[in-house]
Structures are given as structure tokens and as C-alpha cells.
Write an enzyme that holds these catalytic residues in place. Sequence first.
Site, PDB file in Angstrom:
ATOM      1  CD  GLU A  34      11.330 -34.580  29.377  1.00 34.26           C
ATOM      2  OE1 GLU A  34      12.492 -34.146  29.505  1.00 34.26           O
ATOM      3  OE2 GLU A  34      10.391 -34.233  30.114  1.00 34.26           O
ATOM      4  CD  GLU A  70      11.806 -26.251  36.956  1.00 34.57           C
ATOM      5  OE1 GLU A  70      11.856 -26.633  38.148  1.00 34.57           O
ATOM      6  OE2 GLU A  70      11.919 -27.035  36.000  1.00 34.57           O
ATOM      7  CB  THR A  72      13.642 -25.581  28.394  1.00 39.19           C
ATOM      8  OG1 THR A  72      12.856 -25.498  29.567  1.00 39.19           O
ATOM      9  CG2 THR A  72      13.486 -26.959  27.769  1.00 39.19           C
TER      10      THR A  72
END
Length: 653
Positions: free
Chosen positions: A283, A548, A634
Site C-alpha cells: 500500500e 475497478e 494500480t
Amino acid sequence: MATPGVLPTFQRYVNGVPIPVSRKSLRMREKYIILLVFATFGVVCFGAFFFLPDLRDRVSVPEMKKQIQIFGDDIFMPGGQKGASGQMRHMDNHGGDVDIHKVEDKAKLDMKIAEEFAKQKALKELSEKANLAKDDTLKFKEEIKEDKDKLIEQQRQREMEMKEEAEKKLKETVHKEHEGGDGTQGGEPSDPDVKQKRDKIKEMMKLSWESYKKFAWGANELRPISKRGHSASIFGTSSLGATIIDALDTLHIMEMNEEFKEARDWVATQFQFEGSTELSVFETNIRFVGGLLSAYALTGDKIFKEKAAGIAEKLLPAFKTPTGIPHSMVNIKSGSSRNWGWASGGASILSEFGSMHLEFVYLSNVTGNAVFAEKVYKIRDFLNEIEKPNGLYPNYLNPRTGKWGQHHVAIGALGDSFYEYLLKAWLLSGKTDTTARKMYDDAVKAIEENLIKVSPGGLKYVAEYKSGRIENKMDHLGCFCGGMFALGAEGSPDPEKYKKLGADIAHTCHESYDRSETKLGPEAFRFDGNTEAKAVRQNEKYYILRPEVLETHFYMWRLTKEQKYRDWAWEAVQALERHCRTENGYSGIRDVYQSHPQQDDVQQSFFLAETLKYLYLIFSDDDLIPLDKWVFNTEAHPLPVAGTHKIQSKQDR
Ligand code: DMJ
């Protein structure tokens, strides 16, 4: 007078006439005496025969002493039959009664001596063998040392090679100075309807930012209902301003220049990446390192590069494992690192260690410090070489043994961005990193062969493999893969097939939104019996502002220009406004199937970094962050494709 003899004389008679006694014959008394003498002699000889020691068997005193020492009491108390008297007697071979002590003692002695010789011989042999073994051990030790030295040398050489290889790759994909800048702002659509929608999304960003600034400035995230800061465990215990750093590039892209400046100043003057705190390596990389590097690439401001390098250095201790596969968590003060207790016997997680590549390679490029690239190439090489069950990558890998953990394969949680980074490593390198492309193609092929399914209702989805069986479930997280398949179509063995696969997944994921009351999608949805694309379990019904599905719509829009993707994106905007908007920012909801769902009071930092960014780009022209020049990490932080940008000024802007 004749002297009477010693022996008595006896008168003999013939026909009654005495005959004169001759001295030639002995008198009776004499005869008895002689007989007595012989008898005595006989007795003495007989006794001697039995009682005198047997000279044939005689041993010397010292020898006897030695034997007593050796055999001890056995000499006196040999085993065997004993008579009631304790005397041992035995019949010899000829039936004669012999002293068994003598016979057995001798036999015993002979046997003991023979045994002793045998023992001595065995001892001698053993000692010779021991000496030989000692020699062998020494030799073996030397060989081990040689082998160890060889291995160390090989390892050193391998590391040198990898360093050279990384440096070579870096030279090939060089971002020598600030390379980027083009297409980072603008993209205003000419269609007023589209422009209006884009403006709306910018307004959503403004509310999110202003609310965070007002109630949680410097904290990691905002609680929009309780109007205070919030921190998830992935950020440790420190206030690291996660939202500020995650939002930097979105602020720049949306031309919120004032806000960007506020954020930049906070990073330059207030941001401290320290404290005795344990953070998620993954993260921290995708949000902090990625966010700062993207801000650097978009603007050329070196403060972002320096901060990114400082953070990445503090993540390096996590890579000190026997395989080079990093641990999940690192303490940024002590440098100690470990894995999550729940992760398959202390394993590292595929999506975590597999999603360091883009940031670390780019960081090495722009800092000239190859150490970051070396670390991620090592992970990649390891994964390339290791055997994969059915070509699939399980989600757990033990960083100490280098062995896979539980065979759980998923394109959703725990696996997702690993696949994404294989494709994007190839794209970021300007398509020179063909190893990454091959690994991506192979991985996708294995997924197609094993996990891609079609529901009875005709919805295509990517199932999971768990505990030896297929689980007909897809995570919201896994919905990113529609965009990935479409993005990877060009350069694949069958572009049309993968574009279609991307479109099919986008459709299924949109269905998961459309089949809910709120028109927002659940955390996970299943295909069980009559259930299609819907959550079944209560703990899978929440929506936490995740990006997403919109990420996939973004790629599909860019790659196909089919209107439905903009329409679907707009549906999501309306749903967000209806259910997630609060007076002071946006919140997740607890159940997408309720018409008035409860809010969870958390404005996730990725809502600003990803969800709003992808939405904004869907309603922008393609020259804003063009896909041939930028690759999104991402967390939706764009990084520049090597060699495609003009090299800009060295000066800070
Ligand atoms: C983000 O932090 C990233 O997209 C990550 O890859 C997965 N999860 C969140 C958003 O859902």
C-alpha cells in the site's frame, strides 16, 4: 644264636615233616610289609594323578593375572551346568568323567582370548575406519566450504549480473531527466453534455478535497459523517496524509491548481515519513511512492522524486529475505519486517510483492540508483523460474523457502495487480521488456484454460480456484481485469479474442451494479444456482467507493469508443451522488441491495486517486493522459512510458 630277621619266618611242612626254613623265601610278616609299601606307593601315585596341577595347561603367573583382569570372575564362575556341590563335572567325548573346570576354563579362556583378539581386531578396524571417517569428514567439510564459497561466489556473480542487467534495462528504458509532462492537463471535450458531466465529476473531487482539508488535514483519510480523520491499519499508526499524496495527480489532471499547490507545499514542508510504525509495503508503494512519482512525472517537481526515493528506501529492509520476495509489512523505524499471520503459514502475497515493479523501475530510472530495480527484477526472475501448478500463480508464496503456500488462485483479492503489473511492465518499458509480456501471456492463457467460466445466463466471469475446487465468485477488485484484457489485446496472440474478453467482463461487472438496488456493485458476487452476479453473503454486500468497474469502463471507452461505457460510468456517478454523497464528502455503504443503505463513514483515499480520476478521464478527450505515453499504476497514478516523452527541463517547475 642267629639273630631273628626283621621279617617273621614261618615253618613249612611236607607230609607232616617240618622242612628247614630257607632264607631265600620271605616270612609272611615281611611279605605283608612289602605289600603295604607298594599299596602306599600306589595310593600316592593315584592321588598325584588326580590332584597335581596339569602341567600341560600351565600358564605363567603374569599371563594368568592378565587373564583374570580381562575375564574377572568368569574364570572362577564360568557359566554352564553346576552340580549340587558346585563342582562341575562333565563326561568327555570318550565317556570319561573329567574335571569340567579344567576343560571349560580352558575352552572359555581360549574363547575369551579369541574374542579378545577379535575385539582388538575390530577395534583396530574401527579406529582405522574412524580415522578414515575423520579424514572423510575433514574432506567433506572442506568440500562443503568450497561449495559454500562457490555458491556465495555464484550468488555474488548473479547479483552483479542482475545489477548489470537492471542497469542495462534502465539504460534501454531511460527516463534520464524529467520525462513526461505532455498530455497531463486539458482534454476538454467539445460535446457540452460530456463537458457538463466532466465538470460534475470535478465538483465531486472538490467536495472530497475540501472536506478532507477542513476536517482531516494531515490525517490519512476522512470520516465525512463524523467529520474527523481516519486511519486504516495499512497506514500504521502515523498520520501520513495518505489522501493528500494519493490525490496529488488527480488535482493536477483536473487542473485544480490551487489545491495542487496546497498539497505540494504540505509534502515539501510537513510530510514526515517516520515514526515507529508498521506499514503495508504494498500500500505504501502503490499510494505513496506511486503517487509522488506520478506527481513528479506530471510536473517535473523534484521534491516529489526525492520524497518518493526516501520512502522507497525505508521499504527496502522488507526485501531482505532468502528469496528476495519481500514481506508484507515493515517497521519504518527499526526496519524489521514480517508477514500477515493469516497468510498461509507466513507467506507473502502475490498481489503485494507482484505490484512493486512499475514504481521501483521508474524510481531507479529517475534517481540513477539501480537498487530499486534490482529488487523487483529479482522478484520477477524468481517468479519466472519457479514451477507453477497448471501454469497458474497461487496467491501465497513463502519468502523463506520459496515454495507456494495454499493453492488459492484469484484475479481478485490477493492476486489482482500482479497480473496487471506484468502487462504494464511491458508497456512502461516501451514494449522492450518482453519477459514481462511473455509471463503475462502465459498467465492469462492459464487463467483462460482454468478459470474463465460462463454462467447459465450467459455472463462471462473469472472464477477462483480454492481448496482443490472452483469457486464461482468474482470480487469487485477482480473487475479491473476487463480493462486489462482489452489493454493487453494488442501484442497478444489473438487481439480480437482479448478485446472481446475485456468487453464480456465489463458487461458482467456492470451487471453486478445493475442488479443491485443502489446501482452500485457489491464487494463480491457469485454465480450459484439461480444467483447470477449478485452477492449472497451479507459480508459481501458492501461498496466502499472502489474504482475497478469504472477502471474497466475507462479502458473499454478508450479502446472501443462504444457509448455504453460512458453511459455506464454516468449511471455510477448518479448512484454515488444518491447513496454515497454526504454534506462533507463521500462515504461507502454497507449494503448495495438496500434502497436506503447505511453509510460507513469512510472516504477512502483511492476514491480521489482512482474512482474520480477514471470517471473524469472517461468524459475527457483521449489526449489527456494518452495511453501510448502513460501507464497507470494500480492506484491509477500515471507513470510515463519509457522513450515516448520529450525530455524536459532539469529545473524544478
Ligand atoms: C486500490 O488501493 C488499488 O486499486 C489496489 O490495487 C486494489 N484496491 C484498491 C481499490 O479498490
